[in-house]
Write a protein that holds these residues in place. Sequence first.
Motif, short mmCIF file in Angstrom:
data_model
loop_
_atom_site.label_atom_id
_atom_site.label_comp_id
_atom_site.label_asym_id
_atom_site.label_seq_id
_atom_site.Cartn_x
_atom_site.Cartn_y
_atom_site.Cartn_z
N GLN A 6 30.06 35.83 53.33
CA GLN A 6 31.49 36.01 53.10
C GLN A 6 31.91 35.46 51.73
N THR A 7 31.23 34.44 51.24
CA THR A 7 31.62 33.81 49.99
C THR A 7 31.63 34.77 48.81
N PRO A 8 30.59 35.64 48.62
CA PRO A 8 30.60 36.55 47.49
C PRO A 8 31.77 37.50 47.52
N ALA A 9 32.19 37.94 48.72
CA ALA A 9 33.29 38.88 48.83
C ALA A 9 34.57 38.28 48.26
N VAL A 10 34.84 36.98 48.60
CA VAL A 10 36.04 36.32 48.11
C VAL A 10 35.99 36.18 46.60
N THR A 11 34.81 35.78 46.06
CA THR A 11 34.68 35.59 44.63
C THR A 11 34.87 36.89 43.88
N ALA A 12 34.28 37.98 44.41
CA ALA A 12 34.37 39.27 43.74
C ALA A 12 35.80 39.74 43.65
N GLN A 13 36.61 39.49 44.69
CA GLN A 13 37.99 39.92 44.69
C GLN A 13 38.82 39.14 43.67
N ARG A 14 38.39 37.93 43.36
CA ARG A 14 39.13 37.10 42.42
C ARG A 14 38.77 37.43 40.97
N THR A 15 37.69 38.18 40.75
CA THR A 15 37.23 38.46 39.40
C THR A 15 37.02 39.96 39.21
N PRO A 16 38.05 40.78 39.42
CA PRO A 16 37.87 42.23 39.34
C PRO A 16 37.59 42.72 37.93
N GLY A 17 37.88 41.90 36.91
CA GLY A 17 37.70 42.36 35.55
C GLY A 17 36.28 42.22 35.03
N ARG A 18 35.40 41.63 35.75
CA ARG A 18 34.03 41.45 35.30
C ARG A 18 33.32 42.80 35.18
N GLY A 19 32.43 42.90 34.19
CA GLY A 19 31.66 44.11 34.03
C GLY A 19 30.56 44.21 35.07
N ILE A 20 29.95 45.39 35.12
CA ILE A 20 28.90 45.64 36.10
C ILE A 20 27.73 44.69 35.90
N LEU A 21 27.32 44.47 34.63
CA LEU A 21 26.18 43.59 34.35
C LEU A 21 26.51 42.15 34.71
N ALA A 22 27.71 41.70 34.34
CA ALA A 22 28.10 40.33 34.64
C ALA A 22 28.14 40.09 36.14
N MET A 23 28.65 41.07 36.89
CA MET A 23 28.68 40.95 38.33
C MET A 23 27.27 40.94 38.92
N GLY A 24 26.37 41.72 38.26
CA GLY A 24 24.98 41.72 38.73
C GLY A 24 24.31 40.37 38.53
N VAL A 25 24.56 39.73 37.38
CA VAL A 25 24.00 38.40 37.12
C VAL A 25 24.57 37.38 38.10
N TRP A 26 25.89 37.48 38.32
CA TRP A 26 26.52 36.58 39.30
C TRP A 26 25.91 36.77 40.69
N ARG A 27 25.66 38.05 41.05
CA ARG A 27 25.07 38.33 42.36
C ARG A 27 23.64 37.78 42.44
N ALA A 28 22.90 37.84 41.31
CA ALA A 28 21.53 37.34 41.30
C ALA A 28 21.48 35.85 41.63
N ARG A 29 22.46 35.08 41.16
CA ARG A 29 22.50 33.65 41.47
C ARG A 29 22.62 33.43 42.97
N PHE A 30 23.46 34.22 43.61
CA PHE A 30 23.61 34.12 45.06
C PHE A 30 22.32 34.53 45.77
N GLU A 31 21.69 35.63 45.30
CA GLU A 31 20.46 36.11 45.93
C GLU A 31 19.36 35.06 45.84
N LEU A 32 19.24 34.39 44.69
CA LEU A 32 18.21 33.36 44.53
C LEU A 32 18.47 32.18 45.45
N THR A 33 19.72 31.77 45.56
CA THR A 33 20.05 30.68 46.47
C THR A 33 19.68 31.03 47.90
N GLN A 34 20.03 32.24 48.30
CA GLN A 34 19.73 32.67 49.66
C GLN A 34 18.23 32.80 49.88
N TYR A 35 17.51 33.30 48.86
CA TYR A 35 16.06 33.49 48.97
C TYR A 35 15.35 32.17 49.20
#
Length: 286
Positions: A6-35
């Motif tokens: 649920q945490t990524p969903a809240v963060t993504a809604q607060r940062t709608p102006g981020r580019g696709i690449l920046a959002m991908g890098v942000w998502r990678a940090r979450f994926e690594l933590t979860q992994y």
Amino acid sequence: MSTLTQTPAVTAQRTPGRGILAMGVWRARFELTQYFRSIDTVIFTFAFPILLLGLMSVAFGGDGDMQPAPGLPPVPVAQLYLPAMLAAGLLLSGLQNLAIDIAVERSEGMLKRLGATPLSPVSYFIGKILQVGFTGILQATAIIAFAALVFQVPLPTEPDKWLTFAWVFVLGITASALLGVALSAVPRSTRSATAVVIPIVLVVQFISGVYLLFYMLPEWLQVAAGFLPVKWMAQGMRSVFLPEQYAALELGGEWNLAGVAIALAVWLVVGLVLARVTFRWLRRDA
């Protein structure tokens, strides 16, 4: 688990102006933590190729170095198997783990929640690819260090050899990750994910000369392996870690690095197209 998803969903809604690449890098940090919180996945992914390399080296290296054909310099058995284990590691980190993980996330509704956020599928792909790229680097480093320290496998000293390793690794891990995203569309439930993906990965590894040295396979099977990406990953790795004379054992009698680059690039494009066409936030029966 619900908090993590649920945490990524809240963060993504607060940062709608981020580019696709920046959002991908942000998502990678979450994926690594979860992994790295999934200890069993980490242990299996890192330990399996190392364990397999050790078993093959002990089982077939009891008589010392191996000379596959007259005129070739003898090398440790671990050196012969190292390229295949590196290729298998790329397949495990990319295709197998991603296919199972995404199928589970889709079946349990995690992707449905992500689909309701500004996160695009492309950013989701980037996050997954960066995650498997980082863990793949750690895994390859562990395998190479194990081979060098435990079995005294000589490592290349020429910079061009390591440059070849780098581009084979990047193309291989990216193609594997994209194919894993595409394959994740096949399992229909959490229960079937492992049962569907692992047999496919095992068959591909066997055909591609992971469990048997590639030159030992029948010629027709070597030709068939040419239609699979693992064969080309392993061939590129063999050009890095084996003496130049060992190119004579390849199907065409050469390393054919241009062919390796083309084949992996083609599989990368195929994986990208399949991943984009087949990817869905929801289950097919939803």
